[in-house]
Design a protein around this motif. Structure first.
Motif, short mmCIF file in Angstrom:
data_model
loop_
_atom_site.label_atom_id
_atom_site.label_comp_id
_atom_site.label_asym_id
_atom_site.label_seq_id
_atom_site.Cartn_x
_atom_site.Cartn_y
_atom_site.Cartn_z
N ASP A 217 27.90 26.43 28.19
CA ASP A 217 28.07 25.01 27.89
C ASP A 217 27.22 24.16 28.83
OD1 ASP A 217 29.61 22.89 26.42
OD2 ASP A 217 30.21 22.39 28.46
N MET A 218 27.21 24.50 30.12
CA MET A 218 26.43 23.74 31.09
C MET A 218 24.92 23.89 30.85
SD MET A 218 28.37 22.05 33.24
CE MET A 218 27.45 21.83 34.77
N ARG A 219 24.52 25.05 30.33
CA ARG A 219 23.12 25.30 30.06
C ARG A 219 22.70 24.82 28.67
NH1 ARG A 219 22.68 31.46 32.56
NH2 ARG A 219 22.39 30.83 34.73
N GLY A 220 23.67 24.36 27.89
CA GLY A 220 23.37 23.88 26.56
C GLY A 220 23.08 24.99 25.58
N GLU A 221 23.60 26.18 25.86
CA GLU A 221 23.36 27.32 24.98
C GLU A 221 24.43 27.36 23.89
OE1 GLU A 221 23.38 30.78 27.37
OE2 GLU A 221 21.68 30.13 28.64
N THR A 222 24.05 27.88 22.75
CA THR A 222 25.02 28.04 21.67
C THR A 222 25.73 29.36 21.83
OG1 THR A 222 23.31 29.03 20.27
CG2 THR A 222 23.67 26.65 20.06
N ALA A 223 26.95 29.42 21.30
CA ALA A 223 27.75 30.65 21.42
C ALA A 223 27.11 31.79 20.67
CB ALA A 223 29.16 30.40 20.90
#
Length: 223
Positions: A217-223
């Motif tokens: 979430d902090m890195r802006g990555e998708t699940a």
């Protein structure tokens, strides 16, 4: 100089700067890191990663300690001292990993506190009311997400103590009673310890999963 070498040099510089004056340690450390592009949010993610890794290592040590304990009930009397030494070494290793987990969790708490404090203070720098409102909502959401992560990390960390106490008691018992009767009296304890360690591992796995989700979430990555 590579970025990794530069960061290492910055860490060393920050350490030298903060040793004489504890009150200025945070500012010196963050200043050194920011000069190399490491903001508080990056440090928070990095420390969450390290905390999750420490929990994973601790989980493995507890499993090893449990295996060593279970092996005690199967040895011959002549092997008691050697068995005690193996079990004690497993306990000490688990205790060391548990302390590393506690340290990592504290590191995460320190950076997160400073990050949120800075973020909230910087809200007053906005000239746009709408952007300020949006940033404040994001801050609240991130704080709530972090609070759940911290709760899980602290729960997993606290779960280690009862298990360590159980292991320590049994190690001391073997140390003081190195004979076949001592071993026989421990046979009924293996199942309970296995249950305790399984519960601990489940807590750790949930905490690790929450840490992974927070990092994405902090890195802006998708699940």
């Amino acid at each position: 100089m590579s970025r990794k070498s530069a960061l290492r040099a910055a860490l060393l510089t920050a350490t030298i700067l903060v040793t004489p004056a504890i009150s200025g340690c945070a500012s010196a450390y963050y200043g050194a890191m920011e000069s190399f592009g490491m903001e508080k949010r990056d440090l928070l993610v990095e420390r969450v990663v390290k905390a999750a890794s420490a929990q994973e290592d601790a989980k493995e040590e507890f499993v090893s300690a449990l295996d060593a304990f279970k092996a005690v009930v199967d040895v011959d009397g002549g092997e008691l001292e050697a068995t005690y030494n193996r079990l004690n070494a497993s306990y000490e290793s688990a205790e060391k990993e548990a302390e590393r987990v506690r340290t990592r969790v504290k590191d995460v708490q320190i950076v997160s506190k400073d990050l949120f404090k800075e973020w909230r203070k910087e809200l007053d720098q906005y000239s746009s009311a709408s952007l300020r409102s949006s940033s404040e909502r994001q801050l609240v959401e991130t704080e709530q997400r972090y609070e759940e992560l911290e709760r899980r990390m602290l729960k997993a960390s606290a779960s280690m103590d009862p298990v360590l106490n159980v292991f320590k008691d049994r190690v001391l018992f073997l140390k003081h009673n190195l004979n076949s009767r001592a071993i026989a009296s421990l046979e009924g304890e293996a199942a309970q310890i296995e249950t305790d360690v399984s519960a601990l591992i489940a807590d750790m796995e949930r905490s690790i999963a929450e840490a992974d989700a927070f990092i994405k979430d902090m890195r802006g990555e998708t699940a």
